[in-house]
Motif scaffolding. Sequence first.
Motif, PDB file in Angstrom:
ATOM      1  N   ARG A  24       0.837  -1.201   0.000  1.00 38.54           N
ATOM      2  CA  ARG A  24       0.000   0.000   0.000  1.00 38.54           C
ATOM      3  C   ARG A  24       0.872   1.251   0.000  1.00 38.54           C
ATOM      4  NH1 ARG A  24      -1.219   3.991   2.610  1.00 38.54           N
ATOM      5  NH2 ARG A  24      -0.119   3.384   4.473  1.00 38.54           N
ATOM      6  N   ALA A  42       0.480   6.029 -10.053  1.00 39.46           N
ATOM      7  CA  ALA A  42      -0.387   7.185 -10.252  1.00 39.46           C
ATOM      8  C   ALA A  42      -1.799   6.851  -9.807  1.00 39.46           C
ATOM      9  CB  ALA A  42      -0.390   7.592 -11.720  1.00 39.46           C
ATOM     10  N   ASP A  43      -2.462   7.820  -9.194  1.00 36.94           N
ATOM     11  CA  ASP A  43      -3.841   7.643  -8.756  1.00 36.94           C
ATOM     12  C   ASP A  43      -4.771   7.961  -9.922  1.00 36.94           C
ATOM     13  OD1 ASP A  43      -6.198   7.397  -7.369  1.00 36.94           O
ATOM     14  OD2 ASP A  43      -5.959   9.258  -6.231  1.00 36.94           O
ATOM     15  N   THR A  44      -5.111   6.920 -10.700  1.00 36.48           N
ATOM     16  CA  THR A  44      -5.939   7.125 -11.884  1.00 36.48           C
ATOM     17  C   THR A  44      -7.415   6.957 -11.601  1.00 36.48           C
ATOM     18  OG1 THR A  44      -5.652   4.825 -12.529  1.00 36.48           O
ATOM     19  CG2 THR A  44      -4.106   6.443 -13.467  1.00 36.48           C
ATOM     20  N   THR A  45      -7.729   6.200 -10.564  1.00 36.98           N
ATOM     21  CA  THR A  45      -9.130   6.035 -10.181  1.00 36.98           C
ATOM     22  C   THR A  45      -9.248   6.091  -8.680  1.00 36.98           C
ATOM     23  OG1 THR A  45      -8.932   3.623 -10.054  1.00 36.98           O
ATOM     24  CG2 THR A  45      -9.652   4.544 -12.158  1.00 36.98           C
ATOM     25  N   ALA A  46     -10.182   6.852  -8.201  1.00 33.19           N
ATOM     26  CA  ALA A  46     -10.411   6.932  -6.757  1.00 33.19           C
ATOM     27  C   ALA A  46     -11.487   5.898  -6.400  1.00 33.19           C
ATOM     28  CB  ALA A  46     -10.888   8.325  -6.379  1.00 33.19           C
ATOM     29  N   ALA A  67       1.204   4.082  -2.985  1.00 36.47           N
ATOM     30  CA  ALA A  67       0.907   5.494  -2.727  1.00 36.47           C
ATOM     31  C   ALA A  67       2.012   6.401  -3.265  1.00 36.47           C
ATOM     32  CB  ALA A  67       0.717   5.722  -1.225  1.00 36.47           C
TER      33      ALA A  67
END
Length: 124
Positions: A108, A116-120, A112
Amino acid sequence: MGELEAPTTATAASGCTGVDIAMHRVFALLGKRWSGLILAVLTQNPGHFSELRRAIPGISERMLSDRLTELGEAGLVVRRVDEGPPLRVCYRLTEAGLALGPALEELRRWAAVHLADTTAPRSC
């Protein structure tokens, strides 16, 4: 001059080694879609089937049932039937399942920082 040279045959042959059997076994189980998420949710607390379904957006009842069965057969999850009415099924991690907690937490943290944070994800 200044150009990179292609690796020699000796260098290329010795650069990569085969995957060991333990790594193969862990990814054969945990590399399946949803398995890691189920374990991650269960590291927080035991949960009933319906709670797990709500906590993992997008998983179908059948897939959740199949993955819980596989994780149970692998010795990571225990299924307990709570007599009703209504009849409820609760799942919890075994000692072996709980031992995965630190590794899941490290994954995790790594994600982080490096993915990349592509979907929340949806909240419960």
